[in-house]
Design a protein around this motif. Structure first.
Motif, PDB file in Angstrom:
ATOM      1  N   GLU A 138      -5.292 -34.088 -15.986  1.00  0.00           N
ATOM      2  CA  GLU A 138      -5.629 -34.887 -14.827  1.00  0.00           C
ATOM      3  C   GLU A 138      -4.651 -34.669 -13.679  1.00  0.00           C
ATOM      4  N   ARG A 139      -3.456 -34.211 -13.977  1.00  0.00           N
ATOM      5  CA  ARG A 139      -2.472 -33.885 -12.954  1.00  0.00           C
ATOM      6  C   ARG A 139      -1.862 -32.532 -13.300  1.00  0.00           C
ATOM      7  N   LEU A 140      -1.892 -31.637 -12.337  1.00  0.00           N
ATOM      8  CA  LEU A 140      -1.341 -30.295 -12.513  1.00  0.00           C
ATOM      9  C   LEU A 140      -0.522 -29.954 -11.282  1.00  0.00           C
ATOM     10  N   VAL A 141       0.771 -29.673 -11.501  1.00  0.00           N
ATOM     11  CA  VAL A 141       1.696 -29.347 -10.413  1.00  0.00           C
ATOM     12  C   VAL A 141       2.195 -27.931 -10.653  1.00  0.00           C
ATOM     13  N   LEU A 142       1.871 -27.031  -9.711  1.00  0.00           N
ATOM     14  CA  LEU A 142       2.282 -25.621  -9.792  1.00  0.00           C
ATOM     15  C   LEU A 142       2.942 -25.213  -8.483  1.00  0.00           C
ATOM     16  N   GLN A 143       3.926 -25.960  -8.042  1.00  0.00           N
ATOM     17  CA  GLN A 143       4.602 -25.638  -6.798  1.00  0.00           C
ATOM     18  C   GLN A 143       5.447 -24.372  -6.954  1.00  0.00           C
ATOM     19  N   ASN A 144       5.469 -23.621  -5.853  1.00  0.00           N
ATOM     20  CA  ASN A 144       6.351 -22.450  -5.754  1.00  0.00           C
ATOM     21  C   ASN A 144       6.148 -21.461  -6.896  1.00  0.00           C
ATOM     22  N   CYS A 145       4.907 -21.358  -7.332  1.00  0.00           N
ATOM     23  CA  CYS A 145       4.572 -20.358  -8.352  1.00  0.00           C
ATOM     24  C   CYS A 145       3.992 -19.141  -7.621  1.00  0.00           C
ATOM     25  N   ASP A 146       4.859 -18.193  -7.347  1.00  0.00           N
ATOM     26  CA  ASP A 146       4.413 -17.009  -6.613  1.00  0.00           C
ATOM     27  C   ASP A 146       3.458 -16.148  -7.422  1.00  0.00           C
ATOM     28  N   SER A 147       3.483 -16.333  -8.737  1.00  0.00           N
ATOM     29  CA  SER A 147       2.616 -15.510  -9.581  1.00  0.00           C
ATOM     30  C   SER A 147       1.185 -16.031  -9.651  1.00  0.00           C
ATOM     31  N   LEU A 148       0.924 -17.205  -9.097  1.00  0.00           N
ATOM     32  CA  LEU A 148      -0.430 -17.746  -9.135  1.00  0.00           C
ATOM     33  C   LEU A 148      -1.308 -16.985  -8.156  1.00  0.00           C
ATOM     34  N   HIS A 167      -5.212 -34.873  -9.493  1.00  0.00           N
ATOM     35  CA  HIS A 167      -4.131 -34.494  -8.580  1.00  0.00           C
ATOM     36  C   HIS A 167      -3.806 -33.023  -8.836  1.00  0.00           C
ATOM     37  N   LEU A 168      -3.835 -32.263  -7.762  1.00  0.00           N
ATOM     38  CA  LEU A 168      -3.560 -30.832  -7.841  1.00  0.00           C
ATOM     39  C   LEU A 168      -2.591 -30.457  -6.736  1.00  0.00           C
ATOM     40  N   ASP A 169      -1.510 -29.775  -7.127  1.00  0.00           N
ATOM     41  CA  ASP A 169      -0.471 -29.364  -6.183  1.00  0.00           C
ATOM     42  C   ASP A 169      -0.254 -27.864  -6.339  1.00  0.00           C
ATOM     43  N   ILE A 170      -0.647 -27.117  -5.317  1.00  0.00           N
ATOM     44  CA  ILE A 170      -0.457 -25.659  -5.325  1.00  0.00           C
ATOM     45  C   ILE A 170       0.294 -25.250  -4.055  1.00  0.00           C
ATOM     46  N   SER A 171       1.301 -26.027  -3.699  1.00  0.00           N
ATOM     47  CA  SER A 171       2.081 -25.727  -2.496  1.00  0.00           C
ATOM     48  C   SER A 171       2.999 -24.538  -2.742  1.00  0.00           C
ATOM     49  N   ARG A 172       3.218 -23.782  -1.637  1.00  0.00           N
ATOM     50  CA  ARG A 172       4.124 -22.633  -1.633  1.00  0.00           C
ATOM     51  C   ARG A 172       3.745 -21.576  -2.667  1.00  0.00           C
ATOM     52  N   CYS A 173       2.464 -21.466  -2.921  1.00  0.00           N
ATOM     53  CA  CYS A 173       1.954 -20.367  -3.746  1.00  0.00           C
ATOM     54  C   CYS A 173       1.463 -19.289  -2.770  1.00  0.00           C
ATOM     55  N   ARG A 174       2.341 -18.403  -2.430  1.00  0.00           N
ATOM     56  CA  ARG A 174       2.104 -17.468  -1.325  1.00  0.00           C
ATOM     57  C   ARG A 174       1.062 -16.413  -1.641  1.00  0.00           C
ATOM     58  N   SER A 175       0.695 -16.270  -2.895  1.00  0.00           N
ATOM     59  CA  SER A 175      -0.312 -15.265  -3.256  1.00  0.00           C
ATOM     60  C   SER A 175      -1.731 -15.788  -3.120  1.00  0.00           C
ATOM     61  N   LEU A 176      -1.892 -17.081  -2.853  1.00  0.00           N
ATOM     62  CA  LEU A 176      -3.230 -17.649  -2.749  1.00  0.00           C
ATOM     63  C   LEU A 176      -3.842 -17.366  -1.391  1.00  0.00           C
TER      64      LEU A 176
END
Length: 732
Positions: free
Chosen positions: A371-381, A413-422
Motif C-alpha cells: 500500500e506504500r512504496l517509497v523508491l526515492q533516488n533509485c537511479d536504476s528504476l 502512496h507512491l514516491d518515485i522522486s529523483r528517479c532520473r531514468s524515468l
C-alpha cells in the motif's frame, strides 16, 4: 340531684377561657364563691354560661330543672355539641381553669378521646389541687401520633473505636500501585525509583515499560538506566524505539551476553534509527523476536542482504520495513523478504541498488499487497521495471482502449522522486491501474512533461497529496487538467515549487476548484498578486460565524516567497482578508419592557428593533512571503488567531502606510538608507550651530527629544536664536 349530674359529665368549652378578673384567679376551686357586684358578676356569668356546673350556681329555680328530675332524655340545651378537645392539646393551666379544678380527660365510651386516654375508664374523678398540677411527659409514636404503652429505652452513647494507623500505599494492591505509576512520564518514573527500595522495584516493573520510546528523552537518559530497563522489563517490552541513543554504542555486545532467554522476546515494533550499533547486535534482536511487525532501521550502513535473509526467515508477520538509504542492500535481499512476508504492506527502500531487476518487480506484481512504496533516488528504476510492477509481463490488453486487463494495484502512496531514468512512458503506466492512490510524489524528475500526468490525474478520484517540485517542463496545462478532474474535490496538499513555467493562468482555476485545499507551495513560480487575492477570497467563502468568541483556525498554508511578481500589495490583501470583519444581515428582534401608566399599573410593551450582526472568519491563511515582510505577517497572523481583530487591523494599516512612505522615499531620493544618512547629518549640523550660539538645550535638540517625524517634516525644535553667518573670514 341536679348538682350531682352536673359534675358527672362535664363538657369543656371548645375555646380556651381566660380568667375574668384577678379575684377569680386568686379563688381556689373549693372555696365558696365570693359575692360579686356589677360588672364582675356579669363577666362571671358570661364566663360560666357554657358549662353545666355553672347553671346551678347562677341561682336557677327548681322549676327550670325538670329535665334532670324526670326520667326523660336530657335536653339538647344542656349538652355541648362541640367535640371534646384532645387530652394533649391543652396546657395544664387552661385545663384547670376550664374544668374548675377537676380532670378533663374524656371518658365517654366511643369518643375519640377515650381510645387515646391513658386513664382507666372506670376510675373515679379526683379533684386536683393547684400544687398537684405538673407536666407529665408521655412517649408518643411519631408515625401514628399516638402515645406508646412503654417509654423508649435510653440509648447509651458509646465512643466509636479509633481506627488504627495504617500505611495507605503499602496496603494498596500491587496492581493499583502500578496503575497509578503508569500516569507518570518515563523521566518521572526513573526519578521516583530513587525514593526507596520498594519504589525502585515498582518503577522498574515490566508492566510500566511495555512501550520503551526514547525518542523524546534520548539525550537525558543514561546508558546504565536504559540497560537496566531493558534487562528487568525486557519480557514486557513490545515497542522498543531507541532512535538517537548513541550512548549504547560500546554496550551492545555486553547487553547481548547479559540477556537471558526470557528477555526481549516479545518485540513488535523495533526502531534503531540514528543508533550506532553493530551488525551482530542487530541480528541478535532479529533472531529472538519472531513477532516483529514494524522494523525501522534507515541509514544503517552496516546491514546487508544477510540481515534481509534473517528477517525473511524469522519475521514472517512483518508489515512495515524501512531500510531507506541503506546502500549495502539490493533487490536480491528485498526479494526474499517479499516472498516470505505475505503481510508486508509498507516498503521504504530509498536509494536501494538493483531496482531494475525484473524478477523483483514481477514478485511485487504477483503479491500485490503493498500500500506504500517509497523508491526515492533509485537511479536504476527504469520505465520497463515500473511497467512490470504495474502490468506484469505481456498482459492481455483491451481491444478498444489498448489498456492492460490486470487487477488494480492496492497502492495508496507512491514516491518515485529523483528517479532520473524515468520518462513519460513509465508514469503513463500508472494511469487507470492505481484507483486507490492518495499520495503521489515525483519531484526532481526533469524528464517528465505534461503528458505524463494527463491520464493519471483523470483516473485517480481519491488523490489528496501531489508533489511535483522542480519538474521544469511542467506548465499551466497540468494545473488546468487537475482542476477539471474529480481529484480536485479531494486534493488537500499541492506542491509545484520551482516550476518556473507555472503562473496565474493555471493556479487561479485550481484555487476555485479545490475547495478542500489546505497546503499550497508556490515558491519560485510566476504567480502574481492575483493569486493571493483569489486565495484570500476562496478561504473567506469557506464560512463565517457570528460568534466573536470562536477563534479562527488555519485554513490554508500558502508559500509564496521568491516570487518576482508578488508585491507587498498582494501580501496586504492576505492580511486584510484574514482580519476582515464584515457586516451581516440585520435581524429583527422583539423587545418587551414594562411601562407604568397613570394609575400605577405596569403594562408590557413590545418593540421591534433591528440589530446589525457581524461576521467573523472561521478560517484564515498562514502566508510565507518575502523574509523582509515575514515578521509583520507572522505578528498579524497571531493577532487574528487569538481574535484580536482591532489590533490586527491597526497593524495592517500601519504597515501599509510605512510601505507607501518607503516607496515614495525610494523614488525621490536614493533609498531609505540615504534618507537616514541625510537626517543624521542635518542633526549633527544643528548641534554644532547651537553649541556655538551657546543656547543649545538637551531636551529640545537631543536624540530623545526629536522624533523621526519631525526630521521628515523639517520641523526641528531649536533652543536659541540662530545668527546669520557669512562665509567670509576663516580666522574669525
Amino acid at each position: 340531684m341536679a348538682s350531682t349530674n352536673s359534675f358527672a359529665a362535664p363538657q369543656p368549652s371548645s375555646r380556651p377561657v381566660t380568667p375574668a378578673s384577678p379575684m377569680m384567679e386568686a379563688q381556689t376551686p373549693f372555696d365558696p364563691p365570693a359575692k360579686l357586684k356589677g360588672r364582675h358578676r356579669l363577666l362571671q356569668g358570661l364566663q360560666r354560661m357554657s358549662s353545666s356546673p355553672s347553671l346551678a350556681k347562677l341561682g336557677r329555680t327548681r322549676s327550670s330543672d325538670k329535665v334532670y328530675q324526670s326520667k326523660q332524655k336530657a335536653s339538647i340545651s344542656c349538652v355541648s355539641l362541640n367535640s371534646p378537645p384532645s387530652t394533649y392539646s391543652l396546657s395544664p393551666l387552661n385545663s384547670y381553669a376550664l374544668s374548675n379544678g377537676f380532670s378533663t380527660a374524656p371518658t365517654t365510651p366511643g369518643s375519640p378521646g377515650s381510645q387515646q386516654s391513658y386513664f382507666e375508664t372506670n376510675a373515679r374523678f379526683r379533684p386536683l389541687g393547684p400544687n398537684e398540677i405538673t407536666s407529665v411527659s408521655v412517649p408518643i409514636d411519631v408515625r401514628t401520633s399516638k402515645p406508646l404503652s412503654t417509654p423508649l429505652p435510653e440509648i447509651s452513647e458509646k465512643p466509636f473505636p479509633r481506627r488504627p494507623n495504617f500505611n495507605f500505599w503499602q496496603d494498596m494492591p500491587h496492581e493499583l500501585r502500578i496503575y497509578i505509576l503508569s500516569f507518570l512520564s518515563p523521566k518521572d518514573v526513573i526519578r521516583a525509583s530513587s525514593v526507596s527500595k520498594e519504589f525502585h522495584d515498582m518503577c522498574f516493573d515490566g508492566q510500566l515499560w511495555t512501550s520503551l520510546d526514547c525518542q523524546t528523552y534520548y539525550q537525558q537518559i543514561t546508558s546504565d538506566a536504559l540497560i537496566k530497563i531493558m534487562l528487568k522489563a525486557g519480557a514486557f517490552v513490545k515497542n522498543l524505539n531507541l532512535r538517537g541513543c548513541v550512548q549504547l554504542r560500546d554496550q551492545w555486545l555486553s547487553l547481548g551476553t547479559r540477556m537471558t532467554n526470557q528477555e526481549c522476546r516479545n518485540l513488535e515494533h523495533f526502531s534503531i534509527e540514528g543508533c550506532k550499533i553493530e551488525r551482530s547486535s542487530i541480528h541478535f534482536f532479529l533472531l529472538r523476536n519472531p513477532r516483529l511487525l514494524h522494523i525501522n532501521m534507515p541509514s544503517m550502513q552496516n546491514i546487508n542482504n544477510a540481515t534481509m535473509k534473517i528477517i525473511a526467515c524469522h519475521c514472517p508477520q512483518l508489515e512495515l520495513l524501512n531500510i531507506d538509504w541503506c546502500s549495502q542492500i539490493d533487490s536480491k535481499g528485498l526479494r526474499k523478504v517479499v516472498q516470505s512476508c505475505p503481510n508486508l504492506t509498507d516498503l521504504r527502500a530509498s536509494e536501494v541498488r538493483g531496482v531494475d531487476d525484473n524478477d523483483f518487480m514481477l514478485e511485487l506484481f504477483q503479491r500485490n499487497t503493498l500500500e506504500r512504496l517509497v523508491l526515492q533516488n533509485c537511479d536504476s528504476l527504469t520505465d520497463e521495471a515500473l511497467e512490470i510492477m504495474i502490468h506484469g509481463i505481456d498482459p492481455e490488453r483491451d481491444v478498444l482502449t489498448d489498456r492492460p486487463l490486470v487487477p488494480p494495484r492496492r497502492l495508496r502512496h507512491l514516491d518515485i522522486s529523483r528517479c532520473r531514468s524515468l520518462t513519460d512512458r513509465g508514469v503513463k503506466a500508472l494511469a487507470y491501474n492505481v484507483p486507490y492512490l492518495e499520495g503521489f510524489r515525483t519531484c526532481q524528475n526533469t524528464a517528465l512533461t505534461d503528458d505524463a500526468l494527463e491520464d493519471l490525474l483523470q483516473s485517480v478520484n481519491r488523490l489528496t497529496h501531489l508533489e511535483v517540485e522542480e519538474v521544469e517542463q511542467l506548465t499551466n496545462a497540468t494545473l488546468i487538467n487537475l482542476s477539471k478532474s474529480k481529484a480536485a474535490k479531494t486534493l488537500e496538499h499541492l506542491s509545484i515549487s520551482y516550476c518556473e513555467q507555472v503562473g496565474d493562468i493555471g493556479v487561479l482555476p485550481l484555487l476555485k476548484a479545490c475547495t478542500e485545499l489546505k497546503s499550497l507551495c508556490l515558491d519560485n513560480t510566476r504567480i502574481s498578486d492575483l493569486v493571493l487575492m483569489e486565495a484570500s477570497e476562496q478561504v473567506r467563502k469557506r464560512g463565517n460565524t457570528t460568534k466573536r468568541s470562536q477563534r479562527p483556525k488555519k485554513g490554508l498554508e500558502l508559500v509564496a516567497f521568491d516570487c518576482a511578481n508578488v508585491t507587498w500589495a498582494g501580501v496586504r490583501e492576505i492580511l486584510q482578508g484574514n482580519g476582515r470583519v464584515m457586516q451581516g444581515r440585520k435581524k429583527s428582534v422583539v423587545q418587551t419592557y414594562g411601562v407604568e401608566d397613570e394609575y400605577g399599573e405596569t403594562k408590557e410593551l413590545r418593540k421591534v428593533v433591528e440589530i446589525q450582526t457581524l461576521l467573523y472568519p472561521t478560517e484564515i491563511i498562514h502566508l510565507k512571503a518575502f523574509y523582509g515582510w515575514q515578521q509583520t505577517v507572522e505578528e498579524h497572523y497571531k493577532r487574528c488567531v487569538t481574535g484580536r481583530w482591532g489590533a490586527a487591523a491597526r497593524l495592517e494599516q500601519k504597515w501599509a502606510e510605512w510601505m507607501v512612505a518607503s516607496e515614495e522615499v525610494g523614488v525621490v531620493g536614493h533609498g531609505w538608507s540615504s534618507r537616514r544618512r541625510r537626517r543624521r547629518a542635518r542633526e549633527a549640523e544643528y548641534r554644532v550651530r547651537d553649541d556655538e550660539d551657546g543656547a543649545a538645550q538637551e531636551a529640545a535638540t537631543g536624540d530623545e527629544g526629536i522624533s523621526e517625524g519631525e526630521f521628515v517634516a523639517g520641523r526641528i525644535p531649536r533652543g536659541g536664536r540662530r545668527r546669520a553667518r557669512s562665509g567670509g573670514c576663516v580666522v574669525m
